[in-house]
Write an enzyme that holds these catalytic residues in place. Structure first.
Site, PDB file in Angstrom:
ATOM      1  N   SER B 250      -0.276  20.041  57.500  1.00 38.51           N
ATOM      2  CA  SER B 250       0.347  20.438  56.308  1.00 38.51           C
ATOM      3  C   SER B 250       1.856  20.292  56.500  1.00 38.51           C
ATOM      4  O   SER B 250       2.432  19.235  56.909  1.00 38.51           O
ATOM      5  CB  SER B 250      -0.081  22.173  55.984  1.00 38.51           C
ATOM      6  OG  SER B 250       0.238  22.363  54.893  1.00 38.51           O
ATOM      7  N   ASP B 562      -7.702  16.427  49.498  1.00 39.41           N
ATOM      8  CA  ASP B 562      -8.177  17.499  50.527  1.00 39.41           C
ATOM      9  C   ASP B 562      -8.140  18.982  49.937  1.00 39.41           C
ATOM     10  O   ASP B 562      -8.040  19.812  50.519  1.00 39.41           O
ATOM     11  CB  ASP B 562      -7.656  17.382  51.584  1.00 39.41           C
ATOM     12  CG  ASP B 562      -5.919  17.991  51.834  1.00 39.41           C
ATOM     13  OD1 ASP B 562      -5.517  18.078  50.809  1.00 39.41           O
ATOM     14  OD2 ASP B 562      -5.442  17.868  52.962  1.00 39.41           O
ATOM     15  N   HIS B 615      -8.211  20.929  53.152  1.00 42.24           N
ATOM     16  CA  HIS B 615      -7.227  21.122  53.672  1.00 42.24           C
ATOM     17  C   HIS B 615      -6.759  21.837  55.208  1.00 42.24           C
ATOM     18  O   HIS B 615      -6.302  21.216  56.029  1.00 42.24           O
ATOM     19  CB  HIS B 615      -5.989  21.870  52.899  1.00 42.24           C
ATOM     20  CG  HIS B 615      -4.512  21.627  53.301  1.00 42.24           C
ATOM     21  ND1 HIS B 615      -3.969  20.453  53.588  1.00 42.24           N
ATOM     22  CD2 HIS B 615      -3.536  22.508  53.622  1.00 42.24           C
ATOM     23  CE1 HIS B 615      -2.691  20.429  53.848  1.00 42.24           C
ATOM     24  NE2 HIS B 615      -2.435  21.756  53.680  1.00 42.24           N
TER      25      HIS B 615
END
Lengths: 647, 660
Positions: B250, B562, B615
């Site tokens: 991320s 995602d 994610h």
């Protein structure tokens, strides 16, 4: 509850109405009622009222819990005095030097990284420290995972137990039992945080050099010191080791300046460049007698007293527990225990007739204090282990003189299938010979250990040494096994470095032991045990006590800073300044928990005066001076060690 | 109680019938007195007793079950699961161990935003007993217990973007920092457990935890986090003799991009590692779900403190979040807090219209949600028009769909902000909107449509202080000439389109991300009905298609991705921007795109699934973990099979007209 029974009674009494209908009802009913009540009681009373009771308890508990949680934070803290950190902050102290904390034995947490099938679900869970739940739930599995390999002193194949890094590794030992937490909190209030405080956790079961070989703990410590030095404006670090961490850090001092592959390759000026002062808390410089009894029979004061209270409990075979044997088997695989065996031999710890700390006035009980004047008998602390109370008191000429070396010639016979503790390999007759009216000093005790635990000692002596160096320039002292013994190494060339020895005094501390043979001859039992019935002056429960902090006698904690390193001696060629700071123990009242002025080995980490000293040094002060309550200077004078090289 | 009575009753009846008539009087009296006693006794046996009894029962049963649970052999749950679902596949760690893979390269994790734990080191009086307790992560217990205290401590200083005076919140260090976010909700834990199987442990695994609220350079200024990461990587490389494999997730992807520039830049701005530091110390960078070009979600978060989930919640219960009654004002508080976090600004979409599309085009044009892909040809024929993803924010659905020529826009940039709306009652929940005045709000709405190019200007207009801070630390543009000396400044370092990769031809860069989940891409906004202290804009959750295949739901246009990061943002740099020797990648570092199709768990026993593409859940994706272990054990991108693509990422990348 009772009303339930009464309802039921109404129905049961109506069953019998035919017989009693002519009577006025109330009396009859009462009688009947009593009868059926007792019946009902038998049937329903127990379960229902249990439920009711538990319900009540739970509800009350929840209500209290709720109230407690709603309780304003400020009200709870009203009684407590201002912590030293806040007070010093108001005085204007701020974080200057980065701080490195080096925990001691036992207090560091260990977690599982790889294990046998029985440890499923415990990945990265604490095996040591925390709640010790696993030790209770699956004890055998737990013992298996915490023991090391008997030959190598490293992990057994298929098992990886690793120290927990970071401050959580040793802030609390078990839930609610602080080790470093109080000190950390006080440091934080003058501005310390993760970037200038580092807790150097290591696997305290391993020998010091093995922590580097397996986990690179020493390299990691070196790196973090260098990093903090660089990121905090080139300020030297203050190192605060505790207990065995002291020996670990002495090892580090030598390691870091030694060239690779054995050392860290920091070069000769490393310590002078990076270290401001070392504040040893409760240092075990010269070892501790407790290690003697642990190695010999896996017991200490606590275990001996449990045994005195309930002789059968620990030895009961009924449950197949054999707790002591398991503990011994496990702890003998830990090399680090060997590092704590008394160092310096008879010169420091005394011989059969006298020892430096003889003449200590025991304060076990007030009465015996007065008696000591009348009976001019002196405790012979030098006899580290004596078999029978008489052997501990007799004149040395009456003792058997043959050393264990002679018995060693005798043939060993393996009588048990699986050998657990190495005692299984020794013939019972030999064991009796070893015990036969004898007393052992520190030096002969190590011979004794070599005999009863040859493998352990072979491993241990490859890693540690317990002697006094005659000539420190002898090239053999370059080997790492001498590095953690302050009597066989020189301090680094760092004249500005300060060494403090901070420890508690005023608590009776184990100094030597009276042993006896254990009654049973069964397999895998430990043949020796502390004679907990022996009592006398300074002697309680088979243990002779001296002054100290409950674990470490004053002589071990204070000698190096009081004499061995003071001035330019051969152990301290550059003349680093040393200071002895003692903290008189004051028993805390019940409300105070573990006390603000305790001198206990671990509790001292919450001692306000000690915290203040550490904070002051960390904030830039130096040369705090001596602060002495015990007879350490007198004792040190009696220790006869050559301090200056002949040349 | 009742059951006891009932059980007894039937037995009584036969006896009753035997009693004769003349005994009835007695009986009645009898009964009467009994009834009286009964009444009295019922009163004695009150509700409280019943409750206690009930609670006691429940507790006992609970304890009994707890006891059973604790004595249960540890392998039992797995046994049950296997009985129901059939044998589980080997976890990737075990599988790789059986193949003989061993720990080789040291591994560094770089956690993303939100997932890292933060703890208190110094606080105000209301947080007295929270020293070294987690404020962020863990159970979040203190959010409920003392919300205003919590907000006060979690917020940063509005001017400096650093700690407010008297408060020190610091990242938790070590693997515990981000293995679990909340109890039971894994982040890195599964990956760590699998790496441990092949021999990894603390000495060759490092969690580069940092304070994710700060701007990247501030983490170095305040905590020396970058220096710490540098020396830990150096140590691990020295110990093992192998280069490190970096696994950022991320926002950690951007953080590590920043790190790579920082470490080679000379001090004082950089770490002084020299020009070949990365070449010497890094084997591969395996970006997981990295918003390299930003994430539209961050935009909605900054603009109105909401995203798909909040718009959805608002759709269900319109009043709750905006209720003034309780003085909760959740969103305003959230906005005020999150706007002090510089890091959120690092994820504002970067690259402008060139990347994200303008009024009439966007790279993802022609995308249809996953479930309709089979009949994609028929769909694209019948539905001529696909949504204009390029229009990030449109006011009103008409504006979102109208042809560009029909839209009349009034430029907001020079608009007068008008009088200050804020009065004293709003001080507590102060957001910059209250400084803006109705004129400004109207101007914003009248511009109708914002594409990527307008976004930064728009944010500067609505939140000037925040963007002033942001400007010091981040840049969201696209470099024309990378040799321009201005690009030596650290604010460009985390923007992949304004930096060159380091000179490390042997290094590999992976872009690994999940696909197959609807991901926020553009928003339809509306003005909020005015109340006193309010956020003037909110997502128009009524704007949506009844057509289940449509991309517009609850005012949010979605594309493939995602769930948080659109595939375009995660994949473009590795698919095109860095592929081969481009100006962004002068040394020709090899890049690989690896996509993981989302496959939701078939039943609840699987928890968050072993084939998830979401994610965070992707960190438990077995295929991804296996790829990581292989690379950590020495494999190269070619050994893994190069690219692994299931979306049209290459097609989309082609459409982007970027000078390489």
């Amino acid at each position: 509850m009772t009303s339930v029974l009464r309802f039921r009674f109404r129905k049961s009494c109506s069953n019998n109405e035919t017989t009693f209908r002519s009577y006025e009802t109330s009396k009859v009913i009462k009688k009947q009622y009593e009868k059926s009540k007792t019946i009902g009681r038998q049937r329903w009373w127990c379960v229902n009222s249990c439920c009711w009771f538990i319900g009540c308890m739970c509800s009350t508990w929840w209500v209290l819990l709720f109230l407690y949680n709603c309780w304003p934070v400020s009200l709870g803290g009203m009684i407590e005095p201002e912590p030293p950190g806040v007070r010093l902050k108001n005085e204007g102290l701020t974080a200057v030097h980065p701080v490195v904390l080096v925990p001691g034995m036992i207090t560091g947490g260990l977690e599982l990284w790889e294990g046998r099938p029985c440890s499923r679900g415990l990945f990265r869970k604490r095996l040591w420290g925390g709640s010790f739940a696993e030790a209770v739930k699956r004890p055998l599995c737990w013992f298996e995972h915490l023991a090391l390999d008997n030959e190598t002193g490293l992990d057994p194949p298929g098992i990886r137990v690793r120290p927990i890094p970071g401050l959580i590794g040793a802030d609390y030992f078990v839930t609610g039992y602080f080790v470093w937490a109080v000190l950390i909190e006080n440091l934080a209030s003058i501005g310390y945080e993760g970037k200038n405080m580092y807790l150097a956790t290591y696997d305290w079961r391993l020998s010091f050099q093995n922590t580097e070989i397996r986990d690179r703990s020493l390299s990691r410590l070196k790196l973090n010191i260098e990093l903090m030095y660089a990121t905090n404006g080139n300020k030297k670090v203050v190192v605060v080791p505790h207990s065995m961490g002291v020996n670990y850090f002495i090892h580090f001092l030598k390691w870091v300046e030694t060239p690779p592959p054995m050392g860290g390759g920091g070069g000769p000026g490393w310590c002078a460049k990076y270290i401001k002062s070392i504040m040893n808390i409760g240092p075990a410089f010269l070892g501790i007698p407790k290690a003697v009894s642990t190695m010999f029979s896996a017991e200490g004061r606590e275990i001996a007293s449990i045994r005195a209270m309930d002789p059968g409990l620990l030895d009961s075979e009924i449950l197949g527990l054999k707790t002591m044997e398991h503990i011994m088997r496990m702890s003998r695989t830990w090399d680090s225990v060997i590092s704590l065996l008394p160092k310096g031999g008879e010169a420091v710890w005394g011989d059969l007739d006298s020892s430096p700390d003889d003449g200590h006035e025991c304060l076990l009980e007030r009465k015996s204090y007065f008696q000591s004047n009348s009976s001019k008998h002196r405790t012979k602390y030098g006899r580290m282990i004596s078999f029978g109370k008489t052997a501990s008191e007799q004149n040395s000429s009456k003792l058997h003189k043959n050393s264990p070396m002679e018995v060693m010639q005798a043939i060993k016979s393996a009588t048990c299938g699986e050998v657990w503790t190495e005692y299984g390999e020794i013939n019972w007759n030999n064991i009796q010979k070893l015990a036969d009216n004898k007393a052992y000093t520190t030096e002969t005790f190590i011979d004794l250990l070599r005999f009863v635990a040859p493998k352990t000692m072979q491993r241990g002596e490859a890693q540690f040494s317990f002697g006094i160096a005659k000539d420190l320039d002898d090239p053999k002292y370059a080997h790492y096994k001498y590095w953690s013994n302050p009597l066989e190494t020189k301090l680094p060339d760092a004249p500005d470095m300060e060494i403090y020895s901070l420890y508690g005094v005023g608590i009776p501390t184990e100094r030597s032991y009276v042993y006896k043979l254990s009654p049973s001859e069964r397999c895998n039992s430990i043949p020796f045990r502390i004679d907990s019935s022996a009592k006398g002056q300074c002697l309680r429960g088979g243990i002779y006590y001296a002054d100290g902090d409950e674990s470490i006698p004053v002589i071990s904690a204070g000698f190096m800073c009081a004499k061995g390193w003071r001035g330019k001696t051969r152990f301290n060629p550059s003349g680093s300044a040393t200071y002895v700071r003692e903290y008189q123990h004051k028993t805390p009242s019940l409300l105070q928990g573990r006390g603000l002025e305790s001198g206990g080995h671990v509790d001292i980490m919450g001692n306000v005066a000690l915290i203040e000293d550490v904070l002051r040094v960390a904030a830039g002060e130096s040369a705090l001076g001596d602060r002495i309550y015990s007879d350490i200077l007198k004792m040190s004078d009696r220790v006869n060690i050559e301090l200056y090289s002949q040349s | 109680m009742a059951s006891i009575r009932r059980r007894k009753q039937p037995n009584d009846d036969p006896h009753h019938s035997t009693s004769t008539a003349d005994e009835d009087d007695d009986d009645k009296r009898n009964k009467l007195s009994l009834r009286r006693t009964r009444k009295r006794r019922t009163k004695n046996y009150t509700c409280v007793d019943n409750c206690c009894w009930l609670i006691g029962c429940i507790c006992t049963v609970w304890w009994f079950l707890l006891f059973l649970y604790n004595t249960m052999p540890a392998s039992f749950p797995q046994y049950v699961t296997e009985k129901i679902t059939g044998p589980l596949p080997d976890p990737p760690g075990v599988k790789c161990l059986k193949e003989g893979l061993e720990a080789k390269h040291p591994v560094v994790f770089v956690p993303g935003i939100v997932t890292g734990g933060l703890e208190l080191w110094e606080g105000h009086q209301c947080a007295d007993d929270l020293f070294r307790k987690r404020l962020w992560g863990g159970t979040f217990g203190d959010v409920y217990k003392r919300p205003s205290c919590w907000l006060q401590h979690m917020s940063l200083d509005n001017e400096t973007g650093l700690d407010p005076p008297g408060i020190r919140i610091r990242p938790v260090s070590g693997l515990v920092a981000a293995d679990y976010f909340a109890p039971g909700y894994f982040v890195w834990a599964v990956l760590i457990a699998n790496l441990a199987r092949v021999g990894y442990e603390e000495k060759n695994m490092y969690m580069a935890a940092y304070d994710w609220r700060l701007s990247f350079q501030s983490t170095e200024v305040r905590d020396q986090t970058l220096s710490r990461i540098k020396s830990n990587i150096e140590l691990m490389v020295e110990i093992s003799g192998q280069k490190a494999v970096i696994i950022p997730h991320s926002m950690g992807v951007l953080y590590f991009l920043h790190f790579m520039k920082w470490v080679e830049a000379p001090p004082p701005m950089g770490g002084g590692g020299g020009p070949d530091w990365c070449a010497k110390h890094i084997k591969a960078v395996m970006n997981i779900g990295g918003p390299l070009l930003g994430a539209p979600k961050a935009l909605a978060g900054l603009f109105s403190a909401e995203a798909k989930d909040i718009a959805f919640a608002r759709g269900i219960a319109p009043g709750v979040l905006d209720a003034d009654v309780f003085h909760i004002q959740t969103l305003q508080h959230l906005m005020r807090m999150s706007r002090t976090w510089d890091s959120t600004m690092s994820m504002i979409p970067k690259g402008g219209d060139t990347i994200w599309g303008g009024l009439d085009w966007s790279p993802e044009e022609g995308y249809f949600p996953n479930n309709t892909r089979k009949n994609i040809t028929s769909q694209s024929n019948s539905q001529a028009k696909s949504p204009n993803y390029g229009r990030f924010i449109s006011f009103g659905r008409d504006a979102a769909e109208a042809h560009s020529s029909q839209i009349q826009r009034v430029d907001f940039r020079d608009a007068v902000k008008g009088s200050n709306l804020a009065n004293n009652t709003c001080r507590e929940v102060w957001t910059e909107y209250h400084d803006m005045g109705s004129g400004g709000i109207k101007a914003i709405a009248e511009y109708k449509i914002y594409t990527a190019n307008d976004l930064v200007d728009m944010l500067k207009f609505v939140a000037p202080k925040m963007m002033k801070r942001s400007d010091r630390h981040f840049s969201h543009g696209l470099a024309d000439n990378l040799d321009d000396p201005k690009y030596a400044h650290y604010r460009y370092w985390s923007n992949a389109l304004e930096t060159k990769l380091p000179n490390a031809p042997d290094m590999e860069i992976y872009s690994m991300y999940g696909v197959g989940i609807q991901t926020e891409r553009a928003y339809v906004y509306k003005l909020t009905p005015a109340t006193e202290c309010y956020i003037p804009f909110q997502i128009n959750n009524t704007a949506g298609d009844t057509n289940p295949h449509a991309c517009l739901k609850d005012g949010v246009y979605t594309v493939d991705g995602d769930e948080t990061v659109p595939a375009l943002s995660a994949g473009f740099m590795c698919a095109k921007g860095w592929r081969g020797e481009t100006r962004f990648n002068p040394s020709g570092i090899k890049t690989y795109v690896r996509e993981y199709e989302n496959n939701p768990p078939s039943n609840f026993l699987e928890g968050r699934g072993t084939e998830s593409g979401a994610h965070v859940d992707i960190l438990g994706n077995f295929q991804l973990i296996e790829d990581i272990i292989r690379v950590a054990a020495g494999a190269s991108g070619e050994d893994l099979g190069g690219d692994r693509v299931s979306t049209d990422i290459f097609k989309w990348s082609e459409k982007i007209n970027l000078k390489l």
